[in-house]
Motif scaffolding. Structure first.
Motif, PDB file in Angstrom:
ATOM      1  N   ASP A  60      52.980  42.111  26.969  1.00 55.50           N
ATOM      2  CA  ASP A  60      54.214  42.884  27.124  1.00 55.50           C
ATOM      3  C   ASP A  60      54.046  44.348  26.732  1.00 55.50           C
ATOM      4  OD1 ASP A  60      55.718  40.795  28.113  1.00 55.50           O
ATOM      5  OD2 ASP A  60      56.283  40.081  26.122  1.00 55.50           O
ATOM      6  N   ALA A  61      53.066  44.631  25.889  1.00 57.22           N
ATOM      7  CA  ALA A  61      52.860  46.011  25.434  1.00 57.22           C
ATOM      8  C   ALA A  61      51.870  46.772  26.313  1.00 57.22           C
ATOM      9  CB  ALA A  61      52.363  46.010  23.985  1.00 57.22           C
ATOM     10  N   THR A  62      51.294  46.103  27.313  1.00 57.25           N
ATOM     11  CA  THR A  62      50.270  46.710  28.165  1.00 57.25           C
ATOM     12  C   THR A  62      50.910  47.276  29.431  1.00 57.25           C
ATOM     13  OG1 THR A  62      48.661  45.080  27.390  1.00 57.25           O
ATOM     14  CG2 THR A  62      48.092  46.314  29.366  1.00 57.25           C
ATOM     15  N   GLU A  63      50.491  48.461  29.812  1.00 53.87           N
ATOM     16  CA  GLU A  63      50.928  49.014  31.087  1.00 53.87           C
ATOM     17  C   GLU A  63      49.920  48.614  32.165  1.00 53.87           C
ATOM     18  OE1 GLU A  63      53.173  53.047  30.752  1.00 53.87           O
ATOM     19  OE2 GLU A  63      51.466  53.131  29.373  1.00 53.87           O
ATOM     20  N   LEU A  64      50.431  48.294  33.348  1.00 51.87           N
ATOM     21  CA  LEU A  64      49.578  47.790  34.422  1.00 51.87           C
ATOM     22  C   LEU A  64      49.860  48.563  35.704  1.00 51.87           C
ATOM     23  CD1 LEU A  64      47.594  45.650  35.561  1.00 51.87           C
ATOM     24  CD2 LEU A  64      49.594  44.203  36.019  1.00 51.87           C
ATOM     25  N   ARG A  65      48.794  49.085  36.266  1.00 49.26           N
ATOM     26  CA  ARG A  65      48.897  49.811  37.532  1.00 49.26           C
ATOM     27  C   ARG A  65      48.108  49.066  38.607  1.00 49.26           C
ATOM     28  NH1 ARG A  65      46.914  56.107  38.432  1.00 49.26           N
ATOM     29  NH2 ARG A  65      47.449  56.292  40.661  1.00 49.26           N
ATOM     30  N   LEU A  66      48.748  48.867  39.769  1.00 47.41           N
ATOM     31  CA  LEU A  66      48.088  48.256  40.918  1.00 47.41           C
ATOM     32  C   LEU A  66      47.938  49.305  42.010  1.00 47.41           C
ATOM     33  CD1 LEU A  66      49.933  44.813  41.276  1.00 47.41           C
ATOM     34  CD2 LEU A  66      47.813  45.317  40.043  1.00 47.41           C
ATOM     35  N   SER A  67      46.743  49.387  42.561  1.00 46.73           N
ATOM     36  CA  SER A  67      46.477  50.271  43.695  1.00 46.73           C
ATOM     37  C   SER A  67      45.847  49.426  44.797  1.00 46.73           C
ATOM     38  CB  SER A  67      45.528  51.408  43.300  1.00 46.73           C
ATOM     39  OG  SER A  67      46.036  52.134  42.191  1.00 46.73           O
ATOM     40  N   GLY A 125      41.125  51.168  30.912  1.00 47.43           N
ATOM     41  CA  GLY A 125      40.114  51.142  31.968  1.00 47.43           C
ATOM     42  C   GLY A 125      40.643  50.492  33.230  1.00 47.43           C
ATOM     43  N   SER A 126      39.761  50.293  34.199  1.00 45.65           N
ATOM     44  CA  SER A 126      40.183  49.685  35.458  1.00 45.65           C
ATOM     45  C   SER A 126      39.036  48.903  36.071  1.00 45.65           C
ATOM     46  CB  SER A 126      40.678  50.756  36.439  1.00 45.65           C
ATOM     47  OG  SER A 126      39.592  51.522  36.906  1.00 45.65           O
ATOM     48  N   ALA A 127      39.386  48.009  36.985  1.00 44.71           N
ATOM     49  CA  ALA A 127      38.400  47.227  37.734  1.00 44.71           C
ATOM     50  C   ALA A 127      38.786  47.274  39.201  1.00 44.71           C
ATOM     51  CB  ALA A 127      38.362  45.782  37.237  1.00 44.71           C
ATOM     52  N   VAL A 128      37.772  47.383  40.057  1.00 49.12           N
ATOM     53  CA  VAL A 128      37.991  47.528  41.495  1.00 49.12           C
ATOM     54  C   VAL A 128      37.348  46.370  42.232  1.00 49.12           C
ATOM     55  CG1 VAL A 128      37.532  48.940  43.545  1.00 49.12           C
ATOM     56  CG2 VAL A 128      38.098  50.035  41.364  1.00 49.12           C
ATOM     57  N   GLU A 129      38.081  45.811  43.175  1.00 49.23           N
ATOM     58  CA  GLU A 129      37.538  44.806  44.086  1.00 49.23           C
ATOM     59  C   GLU A 129      37.535  45.394  45.488  1.00 49.23           C
ATOM     60  OE1 GLU A 129      36.054  42.235  43.515  1.00 49.23           O
ATOM     61  OE2 GLU A 129      36.737  41.303  41.671  1.00 49.23           O
ATOM     62  N   ARG A 130      36.372  45.347  46.132  1.00 50.19           N
ATOM     63  CA  ARG A 130      36.260  45.872  47.480  1.00 50.19           C
ATOM     64  C   ARG A 130      36.772  44.858  48.498  1.00 50.19           C
ATOM     65  NH1 ARG A 130      35.816  51.098  46.264  1.00 50.19           N
ATOM     66  NH2 ARG A 130      34.053  51.503  44.871  1.00 50.19           N
ATOM     67  N   LYS A 131      37.209  45.369  49.631  1.00 47.76           N
ATOM     68  CA  LYS A 131      37.650  44.501  50.713  1.00 47.76           C
ATOM     69  C   LYS A 131      36.477  43.663  51.202  1.00 47.76           C
ATOM     70  CE  LYS A 131      39.861  44.536  55.258  1.00 47.76           C
ATOM     71  NZ  LYS A 131      40.479  45.359  56.317  1.00 47.76           N
ATOM     72  N   VAL A 132      36.754  42.405  51.522  1.00 51.98           N
ATOM     73  CA  VAL A 132      35.728  41.506  52.041  1.00 51.98           C
ATOM     74  C   VAL A 132      36.189  40.975  53.393  1.00 51.98           C
ATOM     75  CG1 VAL A 132      34.864  40.847  49.777  1.00 51.98           C
ATOM     76  CG2 VAL A 132      36.742  39.549  50.796  1.00 51.98           C
ATOM     77  N   LYS A 133      35.269  40.389  54.131  1.00 51.82           N
ATOM     78  CA  LYS A 133      35.598  39.835  55.441  1.00 51.82           C
ATOM     79  C   LYS A 133      36.436  38.578  55.275  1.00 51.82           C
ATOM     80  CE  LYS A 133      33.512  38.425  59.816  1.00 51.82           C
ATOM     81  NZ  LYS A 133      32.234  38.201  60.549  1.00 51.82           N
ATOM     82  N   LEU A 134      37.537  38.520  55.997  1.00 56.48           N
ATOM     83  CA  LEU A 134      38.434  37.375  55.895  1.00 56.48           C
ATOM     84  C   LEU A 134      37.857  36.203  56.683  1.00 56.48           C
ATOM     85  CD1 LEU A 134      41.245  36.698  54.671  1.00 56.48           C
ATOM     86  CD2 LEU A 134      42.198  37.152  56.928  1.00 56.48           C
ATOM     87  N   PRO A 135      37.689  35.027  56.053  1.00 53.04           N
ATOM     88  CA  PRO A 135      37.128  33.883  56.773  1.00 53.04           C
ATOM     89  C   PRO A 135      38.007  33.466  57.948  1.00 53.04           C
ATOM     90  CG  PRO A 135      37.147  33.498  54.396  1.00 53.04           C
ATOM     91  CD  PRO A 135      37.961  34.731  54.638  1.00 53.04           C
ATOM     92  N   ALA A 182      40.596  55.117  33.527  1.00 49.04           N
ATOM     93  CA  ALA A 182      41.974  54.922  33.944  1.00 49.04           C
ATOM     94  C   ALA A 182      42.558  56.124  34.662  1.00 49.04           C
ATOM     95  CB  ALA A 182      42.846  54.583  32.736  1.00 49.04           C
ATOM     96  N   THR A 183      41.989  57.316  34.498  1.00 48.23           N
ATOM     97  CA  THR A 183      42.520  58.497  35.173  1.00 48.23           C
ATOM     98  C   THR A 183      41.923  58.554  36.571  1.00 48.23           C
ATOM     99  OG1 THR A 183      40.715  59.777  34.181  1.00 48.23           O
ATOM    100  CG2 THR A 183      42.832  59.769  33.026  1.00 48.23           C
ATOM    101  N   LEU A 184      42.685  58.060  37.557  1.00 49.63           N
ATOM    102  CA  LEU A 184      42.158  57.865  38.900  1.00 49.63           C
ATOM    103  C   LEU A 184      43.016  58.568  39.935  1.00 49.63           C
ATOM    104  CD1 LEU A 184      41.650  54.049  38.458  1.00 49.63           C
ATOM    105  CD2 LEU A 184      39.806  55.670  38.595  1.00 49.63           C
ATOM    106  N   SER A 185      42.385  59.076  40.969  1.00 46.48           N
ATOM    107  CA  SER A 185      43.133  59.566  42.124  1.00 46.48           C
ATOM    108  C   SER A 185      43.529  58.360  42.961  1.00 46.48           C
ATOM    109  CB  SER A 185      42.270  60.526  42.936  1.00 46.48           C
ATOM    110  OG  SER A 185      41.099  59.870  43.388  1.00 46.48           O
ATOM    111  N   PRO A 186      44.612  58.473  43.766  1.00 46.75           N
ATOM    112  CA  PRO A 186      45.082  57.324  44.542  1.00 46.75           C
ATOM    113  C   PRO A 186      44.221  57.044  45.760  1.00 46.75           C
ATOM    114  CG  PRO A 186      46.448  59.233  44.982  1.00 46.75           C
ATOM    115  CD  PRO A 186      45.493  59.634  43.898  1.00 46.75           C
ATOM    116  N   THR A 187      42.954  56.753  45.531  1.00 43.52           N
ATOM    117  CA  THR A 187      42.051  56.349  46.601  1.00 43.52           C
ATOM    118  C   THR A 187      41.183  55.210  46.094  1.00 43.52           C
ATOM    119  OG1 THR A 187      40.296  57.901  45.980  1.00 43.52           O
ATOM    120  CG2 THR A 187      41.956  58.697  47.550  1.00 43.52           C
TER     121      THR A 187
END
Length: 427
Positions: free
Chosen positions: A113-120, A133-143, A6-11
């Motif tokens: 309601d008790a969970t903090e949520l960060r979107l990047s 923790g965190s999960a990352v989705e990579r950019k995909v080609k737009l159909p 969860a400790t992430l730089s903004p990239t």
């Protein structure tokens, strides 16, 4: 997908993000993301394995828009996260598209309601972060089909007006009472007044909003508990037409736009083909793109001043950009908004095949006759067949199979496009 601490730089992927922070109302934001993702996985016509799973995220002007199409392209869903809902968030400008995979959905499903949520959100993708923790989705080609659908769904909303309003209770009751799924050939339902607000009826009623396959709203049901109200939008009139459902929730608006037929997706409507077939108009639209900036509401009068043209011309140019997915339609603001998607003039024949086919019809294939009663009769040779096109102002007809099947409901056929182009050259 990658999972990180969860400790992430903004990239993301080594590239900076343009939207980042801990959102307010995390349980609601998670539910909104899951709802849009559910639409992307759904196929309401001819159920099969879904292939188009790529929500589009656009950040700018103190808001985040999250958009998706159903895999059949018949339902367009969008969430507008407004500034007062974003909490401690840095909002820059940009657009990306990702596949909301299982790990991201699992992470969102655990938010309460008790969970903090960060979107990047950045050009490289999306990161969802909680304290564990965190999960990352990579950019995909737009159909390509989605690019066309984004444009057609936006154009379908032009001219829509609020036709019905419901409070929180009425919105929940309407969603709780959605009719079950039926065959694509089933007649549309009508939205009619009821004691609790409105209900769906199979009895035809003049002036009522016609809704094809209202079961396609089922992904709104998990959001009903958050609803503060609902508006239903459509163009005035009778018969099959697109309609939009706007669900208001604290700090956000949710939009579901339904195609006029369950078996008819937004990617083939052809609403802007006449403009796309006009090369000077397309060239002007490309120049206008540089003036758009990043605004939740594009001011047509301001753009007219910047581009040194009329507001009416700006509307036509925005229609061209809208047909390519570069701008979307916001009914609440009665205005266009910007997206940052790839666009090039040479892609138009691929995104609008009828325009490309019309361009292959040469002047030698055209015979123009001026009618004494007004208008023109134009004979267009296509292969071994000669089609007769009648043009009278904005009205057009053709003897080809396409026009016989669809009339004016899906834009002009290639023979009408070619006839208009060549008539303009000799006028």
């Amino acid at each position: 997908m990658t999972v990180a601490l969860a400790t992430l730089s903004p990239t993301i992927g080594g590239l900076p993000v343009f939207f980042d922070g801990w959102v307010g109302r995390p349980r609601l934001v998670a539910a909104l993301l899951l709802s849009v993702g559910a639409v992307a996985r759904a196929r309401y016509f001819m159920p099969a394995s879904a292939r188009l799973l790529d929500p589009v995220l656009t950040s700018g002007d103190e808001m985040l828009r999250i958009e998706a199409f159903s895999s059949c392209c018949g339902v367009y869903a969008r969430v507008d996260l407004l500034g007062d809902h974003l909490g401690e968030v840095s909002v820059g400008t940009g657009t990306t598209n990702v596949d909301l995979g299982q790990e991201v959905r699992d992470a969102l499903a655990r938010v309460d309601d008790a969970t903090e949520l960060r979107l990047s959100v950045g050009s490289a993708g999306l990161r969802v972060t909680t304290r564990v923790g965190s999960a990352v989705e990579r950019k995909v080609k737009l159909p390509v089909r989605w690019v066309k659908g984004l444009g057609e769904a936006a154009l379908a909303q032009v001219g829509m007006r609020p036709m019905a309003r419901l409070g929180a209770v009425g919105a929940r009751r309407l969603l709780d009472a959605l009719p079950p799924a039926s065959s694509a050939s089933a007649p549309p339902y009508e939205l009619v007044p009821a004691q609790s607000g409105f209900r769906f009826s199979q009895a035809p009623r003049s002036g009522a909003v016609s809704v094809a396959g209202p079961y396609r709203l089922r992904e709104l049901r998990p959001l009903a508990r958050f609803a503060t109200g609902m508006r239903i939008w459509a163009r005035p009139g009778d018969g099959a037409r697109s309609c939009a459902f706007e669900l208001a929730v604290p700090g956000a608006r949710v939009w579901f736009v339904l195609s006029p037929d369950v078996a008819r997706g937004f990617s083939g409507e052809g609403a802007a083909l006449d403009l796309l077939a006009d090369a000077p108009t397309v060239a002007e639209a490309v120049q206008l793109r540089g003036y758009l900036g990043w605004r939740a509401r594009l001011d047509e009068n301001e753009l007219a001043g910047l581009a040194d043209t009329s507001p009416e011309r700006i509307q036509a140019l925005l229609t061209v950009l809208g047909s390519q997915g570069l701008v979307g339609r916001d009914l609440a603001a009665d205005a266009w908004f910007r997206r940052d998607l790839p666009f090039a003039q040479e892609l138009i024949p691929r995104l609008a095949p009828r325009v490309g086919r019309a361009a292959t019809i040469t002047r030698a294939d055209i015979e123009i006759r001026e009618l004494q009663s007004g208008g023109h009769e134009i004979f267009v040779r296509s292969g071994d067949i000669e089609h007769r096109v009648n043009l009278d102002g904005d009205s057009a007809s053709c003897t080809c199979q396409w026009y016989t099947r669809h009339l004016d409901s899906r834009g002009p056929c290639r023979h009408v496009l070619a006839a208009r182009a060549h008539l303009g050259e000799v006028s």
